[in-house]
Design an enzyme around this catalytic site. Structure first.
Site, PDB file in Angstrom:
ATOM      1  N   PRO A  92       0.818  -1.212   0.000  1.00 16.40           N
ATOM      2  CG  PRO A  92      -0.245  -1.199   2.077  1.00 16.40           C
ATOM      3  CD  PRO A  92       0.576  -2.052   1.169  1.00 16.40           C
ATOM      4  CD  GLU A 119       2.328  -4.390  10.181  1.00 19.67           C
ATOM      5  OE1 GLU A 119       2.412  -3.216   9.801  1.00 19.67           O
ATOM      6  OE2 GLU A 119       1.249  -4.979  10.403  1.00 19.67           O
ATOM      7  NE  ARG A 161      -8.923  -5.878 -20.281  1.00 20.93           N
ATOM      8  CZ  ARG A 161      -8.921  -4.689 -20.877  1.00 20.93           C
ATOM      9  NH1 ARG A 161      -7.945  -3.841 -20.671  1.00 20.93           N
ATOM     10  NH2 ARG A 161      -9.897  -4.345 -21.681  1.00 20.93           N
ATOM     11  CG  ASP A 176      -9.898  -0.843 -22.258  1.00 24.81           C
ATOM     12  OD1 ASP A 176     -10.941  -1.390 -22.620  1.00 24.81           O
ATOM     13  OD2 ASP A 176      -8.809  -1.427 -22.137  1.00 24.81           O
TER      14      ASP A 176
HETATM   15 CL1  6GU Z   1      -0.371  -3.807  -3.474  1.00 19.10          CL
HETATM   16  N1  6GU Z   1      -0.853  -4.623  -1.005  1.00 19.10           N
HETATM   17  C1  6GU Z   1      -1.523  -4.568   0.145  1.00 19.10           C
HETATM   18  N2  6GU Z   1      -1.222  -5.424   1.117  1.00 19.10           N
HETATM   19  N3  6GU Z   1      -2.482  -3.689   0.374  1.00 19.10           N
HETATM   20  C2  6GU Z   1      -2.771  -2.859  -0.611  1.00 19.10           C
HETATM   21  C3  6GU Z   1      -2.115  -2.868  -1.839  1.00 19.10           C
HETATM   22  C4  6GU Z   1      -1.152  -3.781  -2.006  1.00 19.10           C
HETATM   23  N4  6GU Z   1      -2.620  -1.892  -2.626  1.00 19.10           N
HETATM   24  C5  6GU Z   1      -3.542  -1.308  -1.908  1.00 19.10           C
HETATM   25  N5  6GU Z   1      -3.646  -1.881  -0.694  1.00 19.10           N
END
Ligand code: 6GU
Length: 272
Positions: A92, A119, A161, A176
């Site tokens: 994230p 983590e 895709r 798209d």
């Molecule tokens: Cl790529 N990994 C995780 N664990 N949480 C996320 C993410 C990735 N992208 C958004 N939230």
């Protein structure tokens, strides 16, 4: 394209055998290799995590199994055409995954995904990997998943895709949302199919008019409406030069006018 995924939950990636990605694998257009990270642990408990230095909640993935796993995958997968992979670490805290990045990754001969649980992975694994290959940390959106495996599914599907021969109809990605071109940065509007009457509801008459110019115009109008409603940030990114009189009228009706070279809400404060 070769795709390697190192994970403690290879079974989480089972959907890669299904649907579009599954067919692309069956056709030999992508060659997916899943690896169990615990295969590179040497204690009875097959430990992949430990407490963080400096304290704090959660666990951190240990460097040794990752180091050995990456060594093995790099050695097994190397070919003349693709001597090293491009490594993608879902997190994230990564750079955003966008259609532009999907297009870029679709050009790579070899991708290596390293989804973490807990983590995250000891930083030194990524730092060392970056001396051997390109490494990108990538996020699929502003929310937190329990691990990166689902993000790998998302990215592999978005990339697969785009590969030649994967979609039946090469035109399919022309319109798209987020594809380059006249509708760039606009969301796709509503779509309809037969029957023309269903539960007392008719399809918009324009869609069955046979007037292709008018239909294209209507689709663009609907795209503008949907984008203004769901993604005002994308309206603000429209190039005013790419917009004709009718677009301008629709945008004005939706509360957007051109000012200082970009579209802004009619009620936005005027800069001095
Ligand atoms: Cl790529 N990994 C995780 N664990 N949480 C996320 C993410 C990735 N992208 C958004 N939230």
């Amino acid at each position: 394209m070769r795709i390697d995924v190192v994970t403690i939950f290879p079974e989480y990636l089972a959907p890669l055998d299904v649907s579009l990605v599954g067919k692309a694998c069956a056709k030999g257009l992508i060659d997916v290799h899943l690896h169990q990270l615990r295969d590179w642990t040497y204690d009875v408990h097959k430990t992949v995590d430990d407490t963080p230095y400096g304290g704090g909640p959660g666990m951190v993935m240990k460097p040794e199994p990752w180091g050995l796993a990456l060594d093995a995958v790099l050695e097994r997968g190397a070919s003349a055409a693709a001597p090293v992979p491009r490594m993608i670490v879902p997190t994230p805290s990564g750079r955003p995954f966008t259609q532009d990045l999907a297009v870029e990754l679709a050009d790579e001969p070899w991708l290596l995904f390293a989804p973490a649980r807990y983590e995250g992975i000891d930083r030194r694994v990524l730092d060392e990997a970056a001396t051997r290959m390109r490494v990108d940390e990538v996020s699929i959106g502003d929310y937190v998943l329990a691990g990166g495996e689902v993000a790998v599914l998302v990215m592999v599907e978005a990339v697969a895709r785009l590969l030649p021969g994967v979609l039946g109809n090469a035109e399919s990605h022309r319109d798209d949302s987020f594809a380059p071109g006249a509708m760039a940065n606009l969301l796709e509007g509503p779509v309809y199919t037969k029957p023309a009457q269903w539960r007392g509801r008719e399809v918009p008459p324009i869609t069955v008019s046979g007037n292709h110019g008018a239909i294209a115009r209507w689709r663009r109008d609907e795209a503008l409406r949907r984008t203004a409603a769901h993604r005002p940030d994308l309206i603000a990114r429209i190039d005013p030069a790419a917009v004709d009189k009718k677009d301008r009228a629709t945008l004005a009706e939706l509360g957007w006018i051109e000012r200082d070279g970009r579209f802004q809400p009619t009620d936005a404060p005027v800069a001095d």
